[in-house]
Enzyme design. Structure first.
Site, PDB file in Angstrom:
ATOM      1  N   ASP A 168      41.423  38.469  36.028  1.00 27.33           N
ATOM      2  CA  ASP A 168      42.168  37.280  36.453  1.00 27.33           C
ATOM      3  C   ASP A 168      43.042  36.717  35.339  1.00 27.33           C
ATOM      4  O   ASP A 168      42.682  36.805  34.153  1.00 27.33           O
ATOM      5  CB  ASP A 168      41.205  36.189  36.924  1.00 27.33           C
ATOM      6  CG  ASP A 168      40.518  36.535  38.231  1.00 27.33           C
ATOM      7  OD1 ASP A 168      41.036  37.398  38.961  1.00 27.33           O
ATOM      8  OD2 ASP A 168      39.465  35.931  38.534  1.00 27.33           O
TER       9      ASP A 168
ATOM     10  N   TYR B 248      30.253  39.631  30.675  1.00 29.88           N
ATOM     11  CA  TYR B 248      31.145  38.481  30.542  1.00 29.88           C
ATOM     12  C   TYR B 248      30.443  37.342  29.819  1.00 29.88           C
ATOM     13  O   TYR B 248      29.225  37.169  29.934  1.00 29.88           O
ATOM     14  CB  TYR B 248      31.557  37.950  31.920  1.00 29.88           C
ATOM     15  CG  TYR B 248      32.346  38.900  32.774  1.00 29.88           C
ATOM     16  CD1 TYR B 248      33.750  38.911  32.732  1.00 29.88           C
ATOM     17  CD2 TYR B 248      31.717  39.768  33.663  1.00 29.88           C
ATOM     18  CE1 TYR B 248      34.476  39.773  33.541  1.00 29.88           C
ATOM     19  CE2 TYR B 248      32.439  40.629  34.467  1.00 29.88           C
ATOM     20  CZ  TYR B 248      33.817  40.629  34.408  1.00 29.88           C
ATOM     21  OH  TYR B 248      34.536  41.475  35.204  1.00 29.88           O
TER      22      TYR B 248
ATOM     23  N   ASP C 285      38.227  28.536  39.979  1.00 29.88           N
ATOM     24  CA  ASP C 285      38.401  28.491  38.528  1.00 29.88           C
ATOM     25  C   ASP C 285      39.393  27.394  38.151  1.00 29.88           C
ATOM     26  O   ASP C 285      39.936  26.694  39.021  1.00 29.88           O
ATOM     27  CB  ASP C 285      38.828  29.853  37.969  1.00 29.88           C
ATOM     28  CG  ASP C 285      40.187  30.333  38.480  1.00 29.88           C
ATOM     29  OD1 ASP C 285      41.026  29.496  38.857  1.00 29.88           O
ATOM     30  OD2 ASP C 285      40.408  31.565  38.515  1.00 29.88           O
TER      31      ASP C 285
ATOM     32  N   ARG D 219      33.391  33.982  39.354  1.00 26.15           N
ATOM     33  CA  ARG D 219      33.748  32.697  39.993  1.00 26.15           C
ATOM     34  C   ARG D 219      32.795  32.377  41.133  1.00 26.15           C
ATOM     35  O   ARG D 219      32.358  31.233  41.300  1.00 26.15           O
ATOM     36  CB  ARG D 219      35.184  32.772  40.537  1.00 26.15           C
ATOM     37  CG  ARG D 219      36.255  32.781  39.466  1.00 26.15           C
ATOM     38  CD  ARG D 219      37.627  32.956  40.077  1.00 26.15           C
ATOM     39  NE  ARG D 219      37.872  34.317  40.551  1.00 26.15           N
ATOM     40  CZ  ARG D 219      38.606  34.624  41.608  1.00 26.15           C
ATOM     41  NH1 ARG D 219      39.140  33.668  42.352  1.00 26.15           N
ATOM     42  NH2 ARG D 219      38.801  35.877  41.936  1.00 26.15           N
TER      43      ARG D 219
END
Length: 290
Positions: A41, A69, A83, A175
């Site tokens: 993203d 992550y 987000d 997310r």
């Protein structure tokens, strides 16, 4: 001159799309045959493997690799994109959670879980990407998908923000994980920072910056050989069979074989092989650097 083919690891900055990075690579490396291994993203940063030359043929193998992550989520509001880049849809009273509250909730999202992909994602339904529906104000029914969270660790708790580390299977939406965790805690939250620190065996400390790319500091020597990106069984074939392999012929092999494997001959990586029938192998995808 060494051929430009292999895997280039880029530390993607915030604000760039994966397509932006591919375009920069094409411009500054002077090559057309370049691709990436799955969308990261625009608001996210971190490891983005770029495939150069024949390495584009192994994109499917790298897309399916596990990821790690590190991120930060903020409680109190939810956006349409889940987000910080999105528009605020809902707000909730400020709740301050204890470490115990968070750890107990995070345990529920460890292991195999079902996720509903966010509307702002590139998944296609009826030939159209979900984010295209979302931009038109349409909500589309999405099927749940099973993903696996290997670990979900709390790194820091500070007021209405928490920092975390997630090790997960390919296809996991962080997310959505953040949104689901907040709902479990009877609250709302938004992902405000995300850093992909590992893709398969590739880590952030192996990556090159976009600035180095723009300044022309990267060359063929900075590319990782494509076989290092393949988590497959390794098979060595006798030199006498090299020509037969290159012509797509089946050659004998006495080893126990996986469904697919990396084939080496004459001390070089030839490609991805399969076994058409017991006791024989052939090259299914030739990747020899010639």
């Amino acid at each position: 001159m060494k051929l430009m083919q292999g895997i280039l690891l880029i530390n993607k900055d915030k604000g760039f799309t994966s397509h932006d990075v591919v375009a920069l690579c094409r411009k500054h490396l002077g090559l057309k045959k370049i691709g990436h291994t799955g969308t990261l993203d625009p608001m996210a940063r971190g490891v983005l493997p770029i495939l150069v030359g024949k390495a584009t043929k192994i994109s499917n193998y790298l897309m399916g690799q596990d990821k790690v992550y590190e991120g930060t989520m903020q409680f109190g509001y939810r956006t349409d994109t889940l987000d910080a880049d999105g528009e605020i849809l809902e707000v909730s009273p400020n709740k301050i959670f204890t470490e115990k509250d968070l750890l107990e909730a995070m345990k529920l999202f460890t292991g195999k879980i079902d996720q509903v992909p966010p509307m702002y994602s590139a998944i296609k339904i009826k030939g159209k990407k979900l984010y295209e529906y979302a931009r038109q104000g349409q909500e589309v029914e999405r099927k749940t998908r099973q993903v696996e969270i290997y670990s979900f660790d709390l790194l820091d708790l500070s007021g209405d923000q928490i920092s975390f580390r997630v090790s997960c299977s390919s296809g996991t939406y962080i997310r959505s994980l953040v949104d689901d965790l907040a709902r479990e805690l009877k609250s709302l939250a938004t992902l405000v920072d995300l850093n992909r620190v590992q893709v398969g065996n590739f880590s952030l400390d192996q990556c090159h910056s976009i600035l180095d790319l723009k300044e022309g500091k990267l060359s063929a020597g900075d590319l990782i050989p494509m076989d290092q990106g393949l988590d497959l069984q390794k098979i060595e074939v006798q030199e006498d069979y090299f020509n037969a392999l290159m012509f797509g012929q089946s050659v004998p092999c006495s080893q126990s074989l996986d469904k697919e494997f990396k084939v080496y001959c004459k001390n070089q990586f030839v490609g991805i092989g399969i076994s058409p029938y017991p006791g024989f192998i052939r090259i299914n995808k030739c990747l020899l650097e010639v």
